[in-house]
Design a protein around this motif. Structure first.
Motif, mmCIF file in Angstrom:
data_model
loop_
_atom_site.group_PDB
_atom_site.id
_atom_site.type_symbol
_atom_site.label_atom_id
_atom_site.label_comp_id
_atom_site.label_asym_id
_atom_site.label_seq_id
_atom_site.Cartn_x
_atom_site.Cartn_y
_atom_site.Cartn_z
ATOM 1 N N ASP A 220 0.824 -1.211 0.000
ATOM 2 C CA ASP A 220 0.000 0.000 0.000
ATOM 3 C C ASP A 220 0.861 1.267 0.000
ATOM 4 O OD1 ASP A 220 -1.740 2.238 1.259
ATOM 5 O OD2 ASP A 220 -3.145 0.646 0.763
ATOM 6 N N PRO A 221 0.611 2.211 -0.896
ATOM 7 C CA PRO A 221 1.433 3.424 -0.992
ATOM 8 C C PRO A 221 1.272 4.368 0.190
ATOM 9 C CG PRO A 221 -0.457 3.563 -2.472
ATOM 10 C CD PRO A 221 -0.439 2.167 -1.946
ATOM 11 N N ASN A 222 0.230 4.194 0.985
ATOM 12 C CA ASN A 222 0.015 5.056 2.141
ATOM 13 C C ASN A 222 0.708 4.550 3.405
ATOM 14 O OD1 ASN A 222 -1.841 7.131 1.072
ATOM 15 N ND2 ASN A 222 -3.172 5.364 0.692
ATOM 16 N N ILE A 223 1.415 3.419 3.294
ATOM 17 C CA ILE A 223 2.095 2.814 4.453
ATOM 18 C C ILE A 223 3.587 2.751 4.145
ATOM 19 C CG2 ILE A 223 2.224 0.813 5.984
ATOM 20 C CD1 ILE A 223 -0.642 0.117 5.196
ATOM 21 N N PRO A 224 4.383 3.716 4.620
ATOM 22 C CA PRO A 224 5.801 3.768 4.250
ATOM 23 C C PRO A 224 6.717 2.880 5.075
ATOM 24 C CG PRO A 224 5.243 5.682 5.559
ATOM 25 C CD PRO A 224 3.954 4.929 5.341
ATOM 26 N N VAL A 225 6.252 2.355 6.206
ATOM 27 C CA VAL A 225 7.096 1.559 7.085
ATOM 28 C C VAL A 225 6.368 0.265 7.447
ATOM 29 C CG1 VAL A 225 8.203 1.416 9.349
ATOM 30 C CG2 VAL A 225 8.323 3.536 8.047
ATOM 31 N N ILE A 226 7.096 -0.847 7.371
ATOM 32 C CA ILE A 226 6.542 -2.153 7.717
ATOM 33 C C ILE A 226 7.351 -2.750 8.860
ATOM 34 C CG2 ILE A 226 6.004 -4.484 6.912
ATOM 35 C CD1 ILE A 226 4.371 -2.327 5.510
ATOM 36 N N SER A 227 6.664 -3.211 9.902
ATOM 37 C CA SER A 227 7.283 -3.962 10.986
ATOM 38 C C SER A 227 6.715 -5.379 10.939
ATOM 39 C CB SER A 227 6.969 -3.315 12.342
ATOM 40 O OG SER A 227 7.491 -4.093 13.403
ATOM 41 N N PHE A 228 7.580 -6.332 10.604
ATOM 42 C CA PHE A 228 7.140 -7.718 10.392
ATOM 43 C C PHE A 228 7.846 -8.644 11.372
ATOM 44 C CE2 PHE A 228 7.996 -11.918 8.647
ATOM 45 C CZ PHE A 228 6.740 -12.351 8.262
ATOM 46 N N THR A 229 7.081 -9.512 12.020
ATOM 47 C CA THR A 229 7.630 -10.584 12.833
ATOM 48 C C THR A 229 7.059 -11.900 12.312
ATOM 49 O OG1 THR A 229 7.732 -9.145 14.773
ATOM 50 C CG2 THR A 229 7.918 -11.504 15.154
ATOM 51 N N GLY A 230 7.942 -12.839 11.997
ATOM 52 C CA GLY A 230 7.473 -14.116 11.481
ATOM 53 C C GLY A 230 8.631 -14.954 10.975
ATOM 54 N N SER A 231 8.334 -15.887 10.115
ATOM 55 C CA SER A 231 9.348 -16.806 9.619
ATOM 56 C C SER A 231 10.319 -16.094 8.690
ATOM 57 C CB SER A 231 8.688 -17.966 8.876
ATOM 58 O OG SER A 231 8.145 -17.512 7.637
ATOM 59 N N THR A 232 11.497 -16.659 8.568
ATOM 60 C CA THR A 232 12.493 -16.088 7.666
ATOM 61 C C THR A 232 12.018 -16.157 6.219
ATOM 62 O OG1 THR A 232 14.309 -16.577 9.169
ATOM 63 C CG2 THR A 232 14.868 -16.324 6.845
ATOM 64 N N ALA A 233 11.370 -17.252 5.838
ATOM 65 C CA ALA A 233 10.889 -17.382 4.465
ATOM 66 C C ALA A 233 9.898 -16.278 4.130
ATOM 67 C CB ALA A 233 10.245 -18.753 4.267
ATOM 68 N N ALA A 234 8.936 -16.033 5.025
ATOM 69 C CA ALA A 234 7.973 -14.961 4.783
ATOM 70 C C ALA A 234 8.654 -13.597 4.868
ATOM 71 C CB ALA A 234 6.828 -15.055 5.785
#
Length: 486
Positions: A220-234
């Motif tokens: 989404d162009p309105n979301i400039p930062v992503i914080s992801f916790t999960g598997s290395t593959a994902a």
């Protein structure tokens, strides 16, 4: 009506209020019994897009809100986690399969994350810069706007709130996608806390969903930062997609952490630590000890003690009995764990305990004499499995511990703290615990890894690394190094 009464959230997602999802709903399943506990809204791409637009429109006013008001709201959120801890814990037990002690840990840390985040709101906003010209030059930190948060099922409350709380405290809006399998305890509990705390509508969106929702959030162009916790593959897919869009991304990924047991360790205490490190929450933790490296002089006794621990641990429904292990999250995870165990036995490992299951309840498993090429040693299992292999020297232990694409946590058990420190210096890792096992975390400490465990600090917060030392004459006190990376 209770705090998390299904009447509030049935069929809904949260956008500051409770609205029906455009993509329908999905069952909330209790893994221990297979019972349906309710139905939660399932977000699709259209829900994510609408949430991002609204979050962006509301964020500027929130960023302009006096820091004292933002801090006060985060403190109220922390108190609400404490006031409603028992009800939230009940949902953690039933929805995620965690034992009550694990659920209590989650609500405690969730409150602490809010209190720590509240303190961020009043931190200095920048610094004065040197300049050779006749001017005042300074740098000022500003909110990024909208932060996208994606959290997994295993510690759903902690792994969501640790990114949501600081982002809000610093003046951002948040679009949060919890795992659909833990939509209530890992998503709606956070929504309800901030709803009751008085967060203005439209600043927090809680959208349980699957891969489609996650992909839409990252793109989404309105979301400039992503914080992801999960598997290395994902996480690799998230990082690649975000990089193409020139987005800032924070990744906290998998691990295959080593627990090193020297020949001078107290083997009774070491076996207890090893059991906790591999079997807590059925091994479904990124910091789980996935490899037990034991000095060859004590390996046989260690395996015997660890296998005895495993055999004696009760496994069952944590909502109805006093058990040490609950169920794995679903049949897919159970089948993957069992496949790794059976393939490792075929590769030459000796099954010292466990290796069986009933339904989603997998017995704590000890594998001895494990070849380093065996799947349960080389891969992240994410199940209650303790593979044991041996070493002869400190240098060999260091080489084995470092021989992994992951680098999240390292545990070292020895009476000689300086020997432990020497080993720690030889192994690339984000966290080192000397005289403790690999599973440990506090809201005030940096958290991150290297390599395939990622190299970003957690929670969008810059923190100072801490170093806590213990008295060498008291090995029961933990010597912990929290290495900040990235």
């Amino acid at each position: 009506m209770t705090f998390l009464d299904p009447k509030i959230w049935t069929g809904s997602i949260f956008d500051g209020g409770w609205t029906a999802s455009r993509a329908g709903d999905a069952p909330v399943i209790e893994p221990a019994t297979g019972d349906e506990l309710g139905r939660a809204g399932t977000a699709g791409a259209d829900d994510v897009a609408a949430a991002a637009v609204r979050a962006r429109s509301e964020q500027r006013a929130w960023a302009a809100t006096p820091y004292e008001e933002r801090a006060a709201l985060l403190r109220r959120a922390g108190r609400l986690f404490e006031e409603h801890a028992q009800e939230i814990q009940d949902w953690i037990v039933r929805e995620s399969g965690g034992v009550p002690g694990k659920a209590g840990f989650e609500t405690h840390v969730a409150a602490q994350e809010c209190y720590e985040a509240a303190a961020l709101a009043s931190q200095p906003l920048g610094e004065v810069l040197p300049t050779a010209r006749r001017r005042l030059s300074f740098a000022r930190r500003v909110p990024v706007g909208v932060v996208g948060v994606i959290a997994p099922f295993n510690f759903p409350l902690i792994l969501g709130i640790r990114s949501v709380a600081p982002a809000l405290a610093l003046g951002n809006a948040v679009v949060f996608k919890p795992d659909q399998r833990t939509a209530v305890c890992g998503g709606f509990s956070i929504a309800r806390v901030f709803e009751e705390a008085g967060l203005p509508s439209g600043l927090l969106h809680v959208l349980p969903g699957g891969p489609e929702a996650g992909q839409a959030l990252v793109a989404d162009p309105n979301i400039p930062v992503i914080s992801f916790t999960g598997s290395t593959a994902a996480g690799r897919k998230v990082g690649e997609a975000a990089a193409r869009l020139l987005k800032r991304v924070h990744l906290e990924l998998g691990g295959n952490s080593a627990l090193v047991v020297f020949d001078d360790a107290d083997l009774g205490a070491a076996a207890s630590a090893g059991a906790w490190a591999s079997f807590f929450h059925q091994g479904q933790i990124c910091m789980t000890s996935g490899r037990h490296l034991v000095h060859e002089a004590v390996a046989e006794e260690y395996v015997e003690r660890l296998a005895a621990k495993a055999t004696g641990l009760p496994v069952g429904d944590p909502a109805t009995g006093q058990v040490a292990l609950g169920p794995l999250i679903d049949a897919g995870q159970r089948d993957r764990v069992h496949q790794l165990v059976t393939a490792s036995v075929s590769a030459g490992a000796r099954l010292a305990a466990g290796g069986t299951y009933e339904g989603l309840f997998y017995r704590p498993t000890v594998l001895a004499e494990v070849p380093v090429s065996a799947p349960a040693y080389a891969e992240e299992v994410f199940g209650p499995v303790a593979p044991v292999t041996t070493f002869a020297t400190l240098e060999e232990a260091a080489a084995l511990a470092a021989d992994s694409e992951y680098g999240l946590s390292l545990g070292i058990l020895t009476r000689d703290v300086m020997k432990g420190m020497a080993l720690a210096d030889l192994v690339p890792t984000g966290i080192v615990h000397i005289n403790d096992q690999t599973v440990d975390d506090e809201a005030v400490a940096p958290f991150g890894g290297v390599g395939a465990s990622s190299s970003t600090d957690r929670s969008l917060i810059d923190k100072i690394p801490t170093r806590n030392t213990s008295d060498d004459d008291n090995p029961s006190i933990t010597l912990t190094f929290k290495h900040k990376t990235g």
